[in-house]
Design a protein around this motif. Structure first.
Motif, PDB file in Angstrom:
ATOM      1  N   ASP A   1      -3.439  -9.424   2.816  1.00 58.09           N
ATOM      2  CA  ASP A   1      -4.725  -9.437   2.133  1.00 58.09           C
ATOM      3  C   ASP A   1      -5.705  -8.623   2.963  1.00 58.09           C
ATOM      4  OD1 ASP A   1      -4.440 -11.038  -0.243  1.00 58.09           O
ATOM      5  OD2 ASP A   1      -4.111 -12.736   1.092  1.00 58.09           O
ATOM      6  N   THR A   2      -6.330  -7.662   2.300  1.00 59.17           N
ATOM      7  CA  THR A   2      -7.344  -6.845   2.954  1.00 59.17           C
ATOM      8  C   THR A   2      -8.657  -7.043   2.220  1.00 59.17           C
ATOM      9  OG1 THR A   2      -7.118  -4.865   1.582  1.00 59.17           O
ATOM     10  CG2 THR A   2      -5.548  -5.121   3.413  1.00 59.17           C
ATOM     11  N   ASP A   3      -9.711  -6.460   2.752  1.00 62.90           N
ATOM     12  CA  ASP A   3     -10.993  -6.550   2.074  1.00 62.90           C
ATOM     13  C   ASP A   3     -11.002  -5.705   0.796  1.00 62.90           C
ATOM     14  OD1 ASP A   3     -10.684  -4.592   4.061  1.00 62.90           O
ATOM     15  OD2 ASP A   3     -12.813  -4.187   4.152  1.00 62.90           O
TER      16      ASP A   3
ATOM     17  N   GLY B   1      -5.385   1.815   5.340  1.00 61.10           N
ATOM     18  CA  GLY B   1      -6.124   3.026   5.679  1.00 61.10           C
ATOM     19  C   GLY B   1      -7.582   2.843   6.030  1.00 61.10           C
ATOM     20  N   LYS B   2      -8.332   2.133   5.231  1.00 57.73           N
ATOM     21  CA  LYS B   2      -9.786   2.009   5.452  1.00 57.73           C
ATOM     22  C   LYS B   2     -10.217   0.554   5.268  1.00 57.73           C
ATOM     23  CE  LYS B   2     -10.562   6.674   3.849  1.00 57.73           C
ATOM     24  NZ  LYS B   2     -11.132   7.565   2.853  1.00 57.73           N
ATOM     25  N   ILE B   3      -9.712  -0.315   6.126  1.00 58.07           N
ATOM     26  CA  ILE B   3     -10.011  -1.737   5.985  1.00 58.07           C
ATOM     27  C   ILE B   3     -10.783  -2.239   7.197  1.00 58.07           C
ATOM     28  CG2 ILE B   3      -8.027  -2.243   4.525  1.00 58.07           C
ATOM     29  CD1 ILE B   3      -6.696  -3.389   7.117  1.00 58.07           C
ATOM     30  N   ASP B   4     -11.461  -3.355   6.990  1.00 55.48           N
ATOM     31  CA  ASP B   4     -12.158  -4.026   8.081  1.00 55.48           C
ATOM     32  C   ASP B   4     -11.417  -5.279   8.543  1.00 55.48           C
ATOM     33  OD1 ASP B   4     -14.316  -2.214   8.198  1.00 55.48           O
ATOM     34  OD2 ASP B   4     -15.243  -3.201   6.480  1.00 55.48           O
ATOM     35  N   SER B   5     -10.680  -5.912   7.612  1.00 57.35           N
ATOM     36  CA  SER B   5      -9.955  -7.129   7.971  1.00 57.35           C
ATOM     37  C   SER B   5      -8.590  -7.141   7.297  1.00 57.35           C
ATOM     38  CB  SER B   5     -10.753  -8.371   7.568  1.00 57.35           C
ATOM     39  OG  SER B   5     -10.845  -8.454   6.161  1.00 57.35           O
ATOM     40  N   LEU B   6      -7.647  -7.829   7.949  1.00 57.45           N
ATOM     41  CA  LEU B   6      -6.276  -7.898   7.450  1.00 57.45           C
ATOM     42  C   LEU B   6      -5.713  -9.271   7.782  1.00 57.45           C
ATOM     43  CD1 LEU B   6      -3.790  -6.457   6.232  1.00 57.45           C
ATOM     44  CD2 LEU B   6      -3.304  -5.586   8.519  1.00 57.45           C
ATOM     45  N   THR B   7      -5.290  -9.991   6.745  1.00 57.60           N
ATOM     46  CA  THR B   7      -4.674 -11.302   6.911  1.00 57.60           C
ATOM     47  C   THR B   7      -3.269 -11.248   6.340  1.00 57.60           C
ATOM     48  OG1 THR B   7      -6.811 -12.398   6.674  1.00 57.60           O
ATOM     49  CG2 THR B   7      -4.851 -13.765   6.374  1.00 57.60           C
TER      50      THR B   7
END
Length: 123
Positions: A28-30, A53-59
């Motif tokens: 799950d990304t933003d 590629g262009k995310i701020d958070s990754l779960t």
């Protein structure tokens, strides 16, 4: 249902899914949701470059429901491949085969978890 009634093709798919599914994860990304798989029990996961590629958070959510924050450790937009890592215990890695033994026309199975509900299987 008694598995003796299943044809050999179905049995091959079922066996592959049961073997690999514990290593398949949901990311799950933003910006959305995607699939990946653990390829090393130290928490290394292969996914697509366009996912991270262009995310701020990754779960990352494992098949057993555990969730971890992940970090991107490698990203190659040209091949659309990326490696992310989680830190956890008892991580199950997918067994990898030898690509030099694959033949044109051979059975291919894709197992994913793009929406976090359950695994998808395509042959």
């Amino acid at each position: 249902m008694d598995s003796s009634y299943l044809d050999p093709y179905s049995n091959a798919v079922i066996e592959a899914v049961e073997t690999v599914s514990p290593a398949v994860v949901n990311l799950d990304t933003d910006q959305g949701s995607a699939s990946g798989f653990i390829f090393d029990s130290r928490g290394f996961i292969l996914t697509n470059s366009h996912v991270v590629g262009k995310i701020d958070s990754l779960t990352v959510t494992l098949s057993d429901g555990r969730q971890y924050r992940a970090c991107v450790v490698g990203n190659d937009p040209e091949t659309d491949l990326a490696v992310v890592r989680i830190f956890g215990e008892d991580l199950i890695a997918a067994p990898l085969g030898n690509s030099s033994t694959i033949r044109v026309g051979q059975l291919v199975i894709a197992i994913g978890n793009p929406y976090g509900f359950q695994h998808t299987v395509t042959t």
